[in-house]
Scaffold this motif. Structure first.
Motif, PDB file in Angstrom:
ATOM      1  N   LYS A 102       0.583  -1.017   0.461  1.00 57.10           N
ATOM      2  CA  LYS A 102       0.133   0.006   0.249  1.00 57.10           C
ATOM      3  C   LYS A 102       0.364   0.858   0.275  1.00 57.10           C
ATOM      4  CE  LYS A 102      -4.459  -2.169   1.997  1.00 57.10           C
ATOM      5  NZ  LYS A 102      -4.421  -3.432   2.981  1.00 57.10           N
ATOM      6  N   ALA A 103       1.875   1.372   0.522  1.00 57.37           N
ATOM      7  CA  ALA A 103       3.037   2.178   0.794  1.00 57.37           C
ATOM      8  C   ALA A 103       3.304   2.598  -0.751  1.00 57.37           C
ATOM      9  CB  ALA A 103       3.725   1.894   2.358  1.00 57.37           C
ATOM     10  N   ALA A 104       4.265   1.795  -0.832  1.00 51.42           N
ATOM     11  CA  ALA A 104       4.150   1.739  -2.430  1.00 51.42           C
ATOM     12  C   ALA A 104       3.466   2.106  -3.219  1.00 51.42           C
ATOM     13  CB  ALA A 104       4.643   0.147  -3.632  1.00 51.42           C
ATOM     14  N   ARG A 105       1.590   2.053  -3.162  1.00 48.55           N
ATOM     15  CA  ARG A 105       1.380   2.552  -4.476  1.00 48.55           C
ATOM     16  C   ARG A 105       0.854   4.266  -3.842  1.00 48.55           C
ATOM     17  NH1 ARG A 105      -4.439  -0.124  -5.761  1.00 48.55           N
ATOM     18  NH2 ARG A 105      -4.260   1.330  -7.210  1.00 48.55           N
ATOM     19  N   ILE A 106       1.275   4.273  -2.694  1.00 48.42           N
ATOM     20  CA  ILE A 106       1.225   5.455  -1.928  1.00 48.42           C
ATOM     21  C   ILE A 106       1.490   6.565  -2.923  1.00 48.42           C
ATOM     22  CG2 ILE A 106       0.745   6.956  -0.657  1.00 48.42           C
ATOM     23  CD1 ILE A 106      -0.881   4.747   1.406  1.00 48.42           C
ATOM     24  N   ALA A 107       3.124   5.706  -2.793  1.00 43.85           N
ATOM     25  CA  ALA A 107       4.036   7.097  -3.018  1.00 43.85           C
ATOM     26  C   ALA A 107       3.822   6.821  -4.871  1.00 43.85           C
ATOM     27  CB  ALA A 107       5.703   6.225  -2.780  1.00 43.85           C
ATOM     28  N   GLU A 108       3.478   6.058  -5.462  1.00 44.60           N
ATOM     29  CA  GLU A 108       3.548   6.316  -6.767  1.00 44.60           C
ATOM     30  C   GLU A 108       2.745   6.807  -6.433  1.00 44.60           C
ATOM     31  OE1 GLU A 108       2.785   2.370  -7.794  1.00 44.60           O
ATOM     32  OE2 GLU A 108       4.764   1.810  -7.645  1.00 44.60           O
ATOM     33  N   ALA A 109       1.610   7.205  -6.608  1.00 44.81           N
ATOM     34  CA  ALA A 109       0.319   8.398  -6.487  1.00 44.81           C
ATOM     35  C   ALA A 109       0.813   9.773  -6.194  1.00 44.81           C
ATOM     36  CB  ALA A 109      -0.582   7.748  -6.180  1.00 44.81           C
ATOM     37  N   GLY A 110       1.401   9.610  -5.504  1.00 47.60           N
ATOM     38  CA  GLY A 110       2.460  11.145  -5.713  1.00 47.60           C
ATOM     39  C   GLY A 110       1.882  11.553  -3.915  1.00 47.60           C
ATOM     40  N   ILE A 111       1.172  10.780  -3.005  1.00 44.89           N
ATOM     41  CA  ILE A 111       1.063  10.662  -1.075  1.00 44.89           C
ATOM     42  C   ILE A 111       1.197  11.615  -0.592  1.00 44.89           C
ATOM     43  CG2 ILE A 111      -0.951  10.892  -0.110  1.00 44.89           C
ATOM     44  CD1 ILE A 111      -2.918   9.298  -2.354  1.00 44.89           C
ATOM     45  N   TYR A 112       3.083  10.392  -0.520  1.00 50.17           N
ATOM     46  CA  TYR A 112       4.213  10.245   0.328  1.00 50.17           C
ATOM     47  C   TYR A 112       5.095   9.729  -0.141  1.00 50.17           C
ATOM     48  CZ  TYR A 112       6.272  10.923   4.354  1.00 50.17           C
ATOM     49  OH  TYR A 112       6.734  11.292   5.725  1.00 50.17           O
ATOM     50  N   ASP A 113       6.047  10.232  -0.110  1.00 45.25           N
ATOM     51  CA  ASP A 113       7.334   9.106  -0.976  1.00 45.25           C
ATOM     52  C   ASP A 113       8.309   9.607  -0.019  1.00 45.25           C
ATOM     53  OD1 ASP A 113       7.839  11.437  -1.717  1.00 45.25           O
ATOM     54  OD2 ASP A 113       7.229  11.153  -4.300  1.00 45.25           O
ATOM     55  N   LEU A 114       9.636   8.985  -0.065  1.00 42.51           N
ATOM     56  CA  LEU A 114      11.465   9.533   0.240  1.00 42.51           C
ATOM     57  C   LEU A 114      11.286  10.678  -0.370  1.00 42.51           C
ATOM     58  CD1 LEU A 114      13.092   6.298  -0.360  1.00 42.51           C
ATOM     59  CD2 LEU A 114      12.202   7.288   1.185  1.00 42.51           C
ATOM     60  N   ARG A 115      10.554  12.058  -1.439  1.00 44.89           N
ATOM     61  CA  ARG A 115      11.417  12.452  -1.423  1.00 44.89           C
ATOM     62  C   ARG A 115       9.748  13.678  -0.379  1.00 44.89           C
ATOM     63  NH1 ARG A 115      14.951  14.635  -2.772  1.00 44.89           N
ATOM     64  NH2 ARG A 115      15.475  14.257  -4.587  1.00 44.89           N
ATOM     65  N   VAL A 116       8.978  13.607  -0.218  1.00 48.79           N
ATOM     66  CA  VAL A 116       8.476  14.550   0.602  1.00 48.79           C
ATOM     67  C   VAL A 116       9.047  14.238   1.986  1.00 48.79           C
ATOM     68  CG1 VAL A 116       6.010  14.558   1.476  1.00 48.79           C
ATOM     69  CG2 VAL A 116       6.429  14.416  -1.078  1.00 48.79           C
ATOM     70  N   HIS A 117       8.899  13.025   2.683  1.00 47.10           N
ATOM     71  CA  HIS A 117       9.776  12.436   3.595  1.00 47.10           C
ATOM     72  C   HIS A 117      10.856  12.870   4.046  1.00 47.10           C
ATOM     73  CE1 HIS A 117      10.210  11.059   7.305  1.00 47.10           C
ATOM     74  NE2 HIS A 117      11.538   9.943   6.875  1.00 47.10           N
ATOM     75  N   ARG A 118      11.804  13.463   2.759  1.00 50.88           N
ATOM     76  CA  ARG A 118      12.897  13.655   3.111  1.00 50.88           C
ATOM     77  C   ARG A 118      12.969  15.505   2.727  1.00 50.88           C
ATOM     78  NH1 ARG A 118      17.282  16.547   1.079  1.00 50.88           N
ATOM     79  NH2 ARG A 118      19.288  16.213   1.817  1.00 50.88           N
ATOM     80  N   ASP A 119      12.251  15.902   2.133  1.00 52.89           N
ATOM     81  CA  ASP A 119      12.239  17.464   2.396  1.00 52.89           C
ATOM     82  C   ASP A 119      11.574  18.074   2.608  1.00 52.89           C
ATOM     83  OD1 ASP A 119      14.633  16.715   0.127  1.00 52.89           O
ATOM     84  OD2 ASP A 119      13.719  17.217  -1.597  1.00 52.89           O
ATOM     85  N   ASP A 120      10.357  17.443   2.587  1.00 55.08           N
ATOM     86  CA  ASP A 120       9.062  18.254   3.195  1.00 55.08           C
ATOM     87  C   ASP A 120       8.725  18.012   5.027  1.00 55.08           C
ATOM     88  OD1 ASP A 120       8.761  19.290   0.406  1.00 55.08           O
ATOM     89  OD2 ASP A 120       7.744  18.293  -0.058  1.00 55.08           O
TER      90      ASP A 120
END
Ligand code: FE2
Length: 178
Positions: A102-120
């Motif tokens: 599910k987390a992978a799909r959430i990341a693919e949807a741009g809702i929460y991914d490593l970029r968001v986690h690190r930068d935002d």
């Protein structure tokens, strides 16, 4: 239902660690909820998520400011707690069955991914606390701070890899469609 029946216990070793975790977690939920509303493409759902995200922001500010005070009173202990929590960070809901998929799909949807986690999520709070500008830390806190810098570098590399993979699969989809 499984998640709610299991409940959630962060089992922090102490209050400082618990507070450090929620400072990041509240900002993570603010951003994830806001992006979920946008992704829903439904004006009512979007407004609900905007409202919830506004609450999450207040939670974040509350915990972040407690940590700011902790950094003044006990900087070394606070830095160690912050670094421990950044290194061990898990999103709420990690106990949901099939969470990784599910987390992978959430990341693919741009809702929460490593970029968001690190930068935002991580960077704005770490900058607010001026973690890398603090002086007078003990040796253990200095070592923790070096681990934090390495971790942020590692996240940067992983985020770029993920972005390259997404860009690759999008290009492949467009090529197939064409
Ligand atoms: Fe919250």
């Amino acid at each position: 239902m499984t998640q709610l029946e299991t409940g959630y216990d962060h089992d922090s070793p102490d209050t400082l660690h618990g507070l450090a975790y929620v400072a990041f977690q509240e900002l993570a939920t603010r951003i994830a909820h806001r992006n979920t509303g946008r992704y829903s493409d439904d004006p009512v759902a979007d407004r609900i998520m905007i409202r919830i995200a506004a609450d999450e922001n207040l939670h974040m500010v509350f915990y972040r400011d407690i940590l700011s005070a902790a950094l003044e009173i006990e900087p070394s202990a606070a830095v160690q707690a912050i670094v421990d929590e950044v290194l061990a960070f898990k999103m709420p809901g990690a106990g949901i069955p099939g969470f990784i998929r599910k987390a992978a799909r959430i990341a693919e949807a741009g809702i929460y991914d490593l970029r968001v986690h690190r930068d935002d999520v991580l960077m704005p709070i770490l900058k607010h606390w001026r973690i890398f500008e603090l002086s007078g830390l003990d040796a253990a806190a200095e070592a923790a701070r070096r681990r934090l810098a390495e971790h942020l570098d590692m996240l940067e590399v992983a985020a770029r890899k993920f972005e390259a993979r997404i860009a690759g699969s999008t290009a492949a989809r467009i090529a197939r469609a064409g």
